[in-house]
Design an enzyme around this catalytic site. Structure first.
Site, PDB file in Angstrom:
ATOM      1  N   THR A 238       0.831  -1.205   0.000  1.00 35.06           N
ATOM      2  CA  THR A 238       0.000   0.000   0.000  1.00 35.06           C
ATOM      3  C   THR A 238       0.860   1.248   0.000  1.00 35.06           C
ATOM      4  OG1 THR A 238      -1.949   1.026   1.003  1.00 35.06           O
ATOM      5  CG2 THR A 238      -0.364   0.072   2.534  1.00 35.06           C
TER       6      THR A 238
ATOM      7  N   LYS B 167       3.105   1.215  -3.749  1.00 34.10           N
ATOM      8  CA  LYS B 167       2.447   0.486  -4.851  1.00 34.10           C
ATOM      9  C   LYS B 167       3.155   0.643  -6.196  1.00 34.10           C
ATOM     10  CE  LYS B 167      -2.305   0.386  -3.167  1.00 34.10           C
ATOM     11  NZ  LYS B 167      -3.713   0.671  -3.437  1.00 34.10           N
TER      12      LYS B 167
ATOM     13  N   GLY C 139     -10.626  13.252  -8.057  1.00 37.38           N
ATOM     14  CA  GLY C 139      -9.385  12.711  -7.485  1.00 37.38           C
ATOM     15  C   GLY C 139      -8.729  11.792  -8.496  1.00 37.38           C
TER      16      GLY C 139
ATOM     17  N   ALA D 198      -5.667   5.303  -6.325  1.00 33.96           N
ATOM     18  CA  ALA D 198      -6.934   4.562  -6.328  1.00 33.96           C
ATOM     19  C   ALA D 198      -7.709   4.850  -7.614  1.00 33.96           C
ATOM     20  CB  ALA D 198      -7.760   4.935  -5.101  1.00 33.96           C
TER      21      ALA D 198
ATOM     22  N   TYR E 129     -14.256   4.239   3.446  1.00 31.19           N
ATOM     23  CA  TYR E 129     -15.154   3.347   4.207  1.00 31.19           C
ATOM     24  C   TYR E 129     -15.165   3.661   5.697  1.00 31.19           C
ATOM     25  CZ  TYR E 129     -10.575   1.178   4.397  1.00 31.19           C
ATOM     26  OH  TYR E 129      -9.226   0.969   4.534  1.00 31.19           O
TER      27      TYR E 129
HETATM   28  P1  NAP Z   1      -4.091   9.845  -3.340  1.00 30.12           P
HETATM   29  O1  NAP Z   1      -3.069   9.114  -4.152  1.00 30.12           O
HETATM   30  O2  NAP Z   1      -3.680  10.845  -2.308  1.00 30.12           O
HETATM   31  O3  NAP Z   1      -5.057  10.564  -4.404  1.00 30.12           O
HETATM   32  C1  NAP Z   1      -6.055  11.466  -4.073  1.00 30.12           C
HETATM   33  C2  NAP Z   1      -6.042  12.561  -5.117  1.00 30.12           C
HETATM   34  O4  NAP Z   1      -7.134  13.439  -4.883  1.00 30.12           O
HETATM   35  C3  NAP Z   1      -4.758  13.405  -5.071  1.00 30.12           C
HETATM   36  O5  NAP Z   1      -4.267  13.576  -6.375  1.00 30.12           O
HETATM   37  C4  NAP Z   1      -5.260  14.700  -4.480  1.00 30.12           C
HETATM   38  O6  NAP Z   1      -4.499  15.806  -4.845  1.00 30.12           O
HETATM   39  C5  NAP Z   1      -6.651  14.770  -5.056  1.00 30.12           C
HETATM   40  N1  NAP Z   1      -7.525  15.716  -4.382  1.00 30.12           N
HETATM   41  C6  NAP Z   1      -7.517  16.123  -3.091  1.00 30.12           C
HETATM   42  N2  NAP Z   1      -8.490  17.019  -2.879  1.00 30.12           N
HETATM   43  C7  NAP Z   1      -9.127  17.189  -4.056  1.00 30.12           C
HETATM   44  C8  NAP Z   1     -10.224  17.994  -4.484  1.00 30.12           C
HETATM   45  N3  NAP Z   1     -10.860  18.820  -3.659  1.00 30.12           N
HETATM   46  N4  NAP Z   1     -10.627  17.922  -5.760  1.00 30.12           N
HETATM   47  C9  NAP Z   1      -9.981  17.116  -6.635  1.00 30.12           C
HETATM   48  N5  NAP Z   1      -8.934  16.343  -6.295  1.00 30.12           N
HETATM   49  C10 NAP Z   1      -8.514  16.373  -5.023  1.00 30.12           C
HETATM   50  O7  NAP Z   1      -5.024   8.800  -2.596  1.00 30.12           O
HETATM   51  P2  NAP Z   1      -5.507   7.374  -3.125  1.00 30.12           P
HETATM   52  O8  NAP Z   1      -4.579   6.325  -2.676  1.00 30.12           O
HETATM   53  O9  NAP Z   1      -5.826   7.483  -4.567  1.00 30.12           O
HETATM   54  O10 NAP Z   1      -6.840   7.187  -2.270  1.00 30.12           O
HETATM   55  C11 NAP Z   1      -7.962   8.034  -2.459  1.00 30.12           C
HETATM   56  C12 NAP Z   1      -9.060   7.647  -1.469  1.00 30.12           C
HETATM   57  O11 NAP Z   1      -9.499   6.329  -1.743  1.00 30.12           O
HETATM   58  C13 NAP Z   1      -8.591   7.646  -0.006  1.00 30.12           C
HETATM   59  O12 NAP Z   1      -9.613   8.155   0.788  1.00 30.12           O
HETATM   60  C14 NAP Z   1      -8.391   6.175   0.302  1.00 30.12           C
HETATM   61  O13 NAP Z   1      -8.599   5.897   1.656  1.00 30.12           O
HETATM   62  C15 NAP Z   1      -9.478   5.544  -0.569  1.00 30.12           C
HETATM   63  N6  NAP Z   1      -9.161   4.158  -0.971  1.00 30.12           N
HETATM   64  C16 NAP Z   1     -10.082   3.191  -0.698  1.00 30.12           C
HETATM   65  C17 NAP Z   1      -9.847   1.884  -1.081  1.00 30.12           C
HETATM   66  C18 NAP Z   1     -10.861   0.829  -0.765  1.00 30.12           C
HETATM   67  O14 NAP Z   1     -10.526  -0.362  -0.814  1.00 30.12           O
HETATM   68  N7  NAP Z   1     -12.089   1.185  -0.497  1.00 30.12           N
HETATM   69  C19 NAP Z   1      -8.663   1.549  -1.774  1.00 30.12           C
HETATM   70  C20 NAP Z   1      -7.752   2.569  -2.063  1.00 30.12           C
HETATM   71  C21 NAP Z   1      -8.014   3.884  -1.655  1.00 30.12           C
HETATM   72  P3  NAP Z   1      -3.284  16.253  -3.854  1.00 30.12           P
HETATM   73  O15 NAP Z   1      -2.354  15.087  -3.780  1.00 30.12           O
HETATM   74  O16 NAP Z   1      -2.726  17.437  -4.562  1.00 30.12           O
HETATM   75  O17 NAP Z   1      -3.911  16.569  -2.536  1.00 30.12           O
END
Ligand code: NAP
Length: 277
Positions: A62, A66, A127, A131, A222
């Site tokens: 994670t 990744k 976003g 993910a 979640y």
């Molecule tokens: P990440 O790599 O930090 O990606 C999130 C993206 O959203 C970043 O590029 C961020 O930009 C952007 N962002 C933040 N605020 C925003 C806004 N207001 N408008 C548009 N974009 C915005 O995180 P991730 O690993 O992809 O995970 C994203 C979410 O999914 C997390 O909450 C995580 O817990 C959840 N998730 C869930 C599962 C599951 O199994 N259910 C699996 C994976 C992830 P900046 O970096 O510039 O802030």
């Protein structure tokens, strides 16, 4: 000898995966344990080199690792697309050789389809982090009609667009310049792939007026089970889902890759729900 599995990340303290996998090992009488491996980016290489010495048979990978395990693993020929996805979340030792998988993609696709069939539907994603890469590819494979994506960092959305085009040249994917430009009002499915909603004081990832009754809203978060976004979506009569099912299904698939046994769904789901409380 007891087999060791686990999750490597930084930080990983709050992961629910040990509860889910250890419950499954126990239920199936498998002599194995799933542990947390908190490994800093600069320590990843030496950690991976020593896996064999530590009886580790398989791992979830994670944030922030990744993207960084590719050089350490092989990919089965039907998984070569993972190079473009750029993320591996599961590795397994097969006769001394390590192989990489991404179970977030089928995990999300399966859970979404149980709640909302994206085939021929228009999708908006907010976003464009790790993910969202898995989610957008899952949507392409699930025959979505088109994807529009917005991230505050436009280059990240552009990278996802390039990634999708490299895998499915004709798939319509649009990079939105702003949240308004995402045009949620003409979409069928809205996906929150930002971390906004993890904390009660977080802003909404979209504006309240963009939600409507015939939109399906899927939040990858979640915990909390109902984010502010999902609460508002429910208020306007929209159907919703959080990301717990995705977590469960990616975990079940990783378990099956590691053990070759059917993952016990109810046991793993119960363990997840208990760990959340
Ligand atoms: P990440 O790599 O930090 O990606 C999130 C993206 O959203 C970043 O590029 C961020 O930009 C952007 N962002 C933040 N605020 C925003 C806004 N207001 N408008 C548009 N974009 C915005 O995180 P991730 O690993 O992809 O995970 C994203 C979410 O999914 C997390 O909450 C995580 O817990 C959840 N998730 C869930 C599962 C599951 O199994 N259910 C699996 C994976 C992830 P900046 O970096 O510039 O802030």
């Amino acid at each position: 000898m007891k087999k060791i599995y686990g999750i490597v990340g930084y930080p990983v303290k709050h992961s629910l995966s040990p509860a889910m996998h250890n419950a499954a090992f126990k239920a199936l009488g498998i002599d194995a344990e799933y542990k947390l491996f908190e490994v800093k980016p600069e320590e990843l290489k030496s950690f991976l080199k020593d896996l064999g010495k530590n009886s580790i048979q398989g791992l979830n990978v994670t944030i922030p690792h990744k993207e960084n395990v590719f050089e350490f693993v092989s990919l089965d020929s039907d998984n070569s697309y993972l190079k473009q996805i750029g993320a591996i979340n599961t590795i397994v030792n097969k006769n001394g050789k390590w192989f990489g998988y991404n179970t977030d993609i089928p995990g999300f696709a399966k859970h979404l389809k149980e709640n909302f069939d994206p085939a021929n539907k228009k999708v908006a994603i907010v976003g464009a982090g790790g993910a969202a890469r898995a989610v957008s590819f899952a949507l392409v494979k699930s025959a979505a009609k088109e994807i529009s994506i917005f991230d505050i960092d436009k280059s990240k959305s552009e990278n996802i667009s390039k990634m999708i085009k490299s895998l499915e040249a004709d798939f319509p994917i649009y990079v939105a310049k702003s949240i308004e430009d995402l045009k949620i009002n003409n979409k069928d499915l809205l996906i929150n792939a930002t971390p906004l909603g993890l904390k009660p004081a977080d802003n909404l990832p979209v504006e309240e007026k963009m939600l409507r009754r015939d939109l399906f809203v899927y939040d990858l978060i979640y915990n909390p089970a109902e984010t502010q976004l999902l609460k508002l979506a429910r208020k306007v009569g929209a159907k919703t889902s959080n990301g717990l099912g995705m977590l469960l299904y990616q975990g079940m698939q990783s378990f099956e890759i590691w053990t070759g046994s059917f993952a016990p769904k109810e046991v793993m789901q119960k363990a997840l729900l208990e760990a959340l409380q």
